[in-house]
Scaffold this motif. Sequence first.
Motif, short mmCIF file in Angstrom:
data_model
loop_
_atom_site.label_atom_id
_atom_site.label_comp_id
_atom_site.label_asym_id
_atom_site.label_seq_id
_atom_site.Cartn_x
_atom_site.Cartn_y
_atom_site.Cartn_z
N LEU A 95 15.74 46.85 -6.32
CA LEU A 95 14.59 46.70 -6.75
C LEU A 95 13.82 45.42 -6.76
N LEU A 96 14.67 44.50 -7.34
CA LEU A 96 14.01 43.12 -7.04
C LEU A 96 14.06 42.47 -5.81
N GLY A 97 14.77 43.04 -4.87
CA GLY A 97 14.72 42.47 -3.38
C GLY A 97 15.78 41.29 -3.37
N ILE A 98 16.76 41.63 -4.20
CA ILE A 98 18.01 40.30 -4.17
C ILE A 98 19.16 41.00 -3.46
N ALA A 99 19.69 40.22 -2.34
CA ALA A 99 20.73 40.58 -1.41
C ALA A 99 21.98 40.88 -2.24
N GLY A 100 22.32 40.07 -3.10
CA GLY A 100 23.71 40.20 -3.75
C GLY A 100 24.72 39.93 -2.97
N ASN A 101 25.89 40.68 -3.06
CA ASN A 101 27.12 40.24 -2.25
C ASN A 101 26.82 40.19 -0.53
N ALA A 102 25.95 40.81 -0.14
CA ALA A 102 25.61 40.60 1.16
C ALA A 102 25.17 39.40 1.72
N LEU A 103 24.66 38.79 0.68
CA LEU A 103 24.25 37.23 1.04
C LEU A 103 25.34 36.29 0.44
N LYS A 104 25.83 36.61 -0.70
CA LYS A 104 27.04 35.77 -1.12
C LYS A 104 28.22 35.80 -0.04
N ASN A 105 28.50 36.80 0.61
CA ASN A 105 29.48 37.20 1.57
C ASN A 105 29.19 36.59 3.03
N MET A 106 27.76 36.28 3.29
CA MET A 106 27.53 36.17 4.64
C MET A 106 27.94 34.92 5.23
N PRO A 107 28.62 35.17 6.32
CA PRO A 107 29.58 33.94 7.32
C PRO A 107 28.40 33.22 7.82
N LEU A 108 28.87 31.99 8.50
CA LEU A 108 28.18 31.18 9.27
C LEU A 108 26.89 30.40 8.61
N ILE A 109 26.64 30.68 7.39
CA ILE A 109 25.55 29.92 6.61
C ILE A 109 25.95 28.93 5.50
N SER A 110 25.32 27.84 5.19
CA SER A 110 26.05 26.90 4.33
C SER A 110 25.74 27.61 3.06
N THR A 111 26.47 27.07 1.97
CA THR A 111 26.41 27.19 0.58
C THR A 111 24.79 27.04 0.09
N GLN A 112 24.21 25.64 0.81
CA GLN A 112 22.98 25.28 0.41
C GLN A 112 21.92 26.12 0.80
N ALA A 113 22.43 26.81 2.11
CA ALA A 113 21.23 27.64 2.64
C ALA A 113 21.29 28.94 1.66
N LYS A 114 22.28 29.18 1.34
CA LYS A 114 22.61 30.65 0.63
C LYS A 114 21.75 30.39 -0.80
N MET A 115 21.82 29.38 -1.52
CA MET A 115 21.19 28.94 -2.65
C MET A 115 19.73 29.07 -2.42
N LYS A 116 19.44 28.41 -1.26
CA LYS A 116 17.83 28.49 -1.25
C LYS A 116 17.28 30.08 -0.88
N ILE A 117 18.09 30.82 -0.30
CA ILE A 117 17.67 31.97 0.04
C ILE A 117 17.72 32.89 -1.49
N LEU A 118 18.79 32.62 -2.13
CA LEU A 118 18.69 33.57 -3.46
C LEU A 118 17.80 32.95 -4.71
N LEU A 119 17.23 31.64 -4.46
CA LEU A 119 16.40 31.02 -5.37
C LEU A 119 15.04 31.78 -4.86
#
Length: 209
Positions: A95-119
């Motif tokens: 509902l909120l458009g938050i990718a959750g585990n799919a984002l957390k477990n996404m390979p090949l992108i940096s933690t910082q990039a994931k932080m930005k996506i989640l924010l």
Amino acid sequence: MPDRGMPSGALRLLFLSIEEVMGKDGIKAVLNGAKLSHYINNYPENSLEYGVTFGEYGKVEQAVEDFLGPRGARAILIRVGRELFRYSLREQSALLGIAGNALKNMPLISTQAKMKILLQQIVGAANKTVNQPARLEENDEAFLVVIDKCMCQWRPKHDKPCCLVTVGTFSEAMKWLTDKPIEVKEITCLNNGADACRYQIPKRLPEEA
Ligand SMILES: [Zn+2]
């Protein structure tokens, strides 16, 4: 200031999170203190319709602070915010458009990039769903979530930033994503006369012990 509508489900989520942290008697005392006793055992419905207001949400946060005292309330409000993120992720991520585990477990992108996506996703949900204008900015050291309308505008004046539930929500989001404790700070607050509430999230992760 005229009050501002927000989804019933958002206030419901705050009540559930307070109940989780303070227990059934705790939320009852808080709702009595907020003069919102009609919500006792009668939480707002789980709906995206604007059935409640920013003012009500602010009153409830204020009542937690009044009930526990500003010092005691600090840690509790942050825990409420953490619970709120966990609950949203579990029950409402689609509902909120938050990718959750799919984002957390996404390979090949940096933690910082994931932080930005989640924010960005959380900011998007605030804008689209919660009626809370928000944007993401960044500098070399930190991400900054900037919120232009906040429940704290309907609370009595504080001399320090007071949006601790939101601090808890971003803290838990970053903890969940990175498995590290990331220190989120509210650096300016509408309640203290600033032009926006600003949350600073450092880009660098704490070193591993
Ligand atoms: Zn604030």
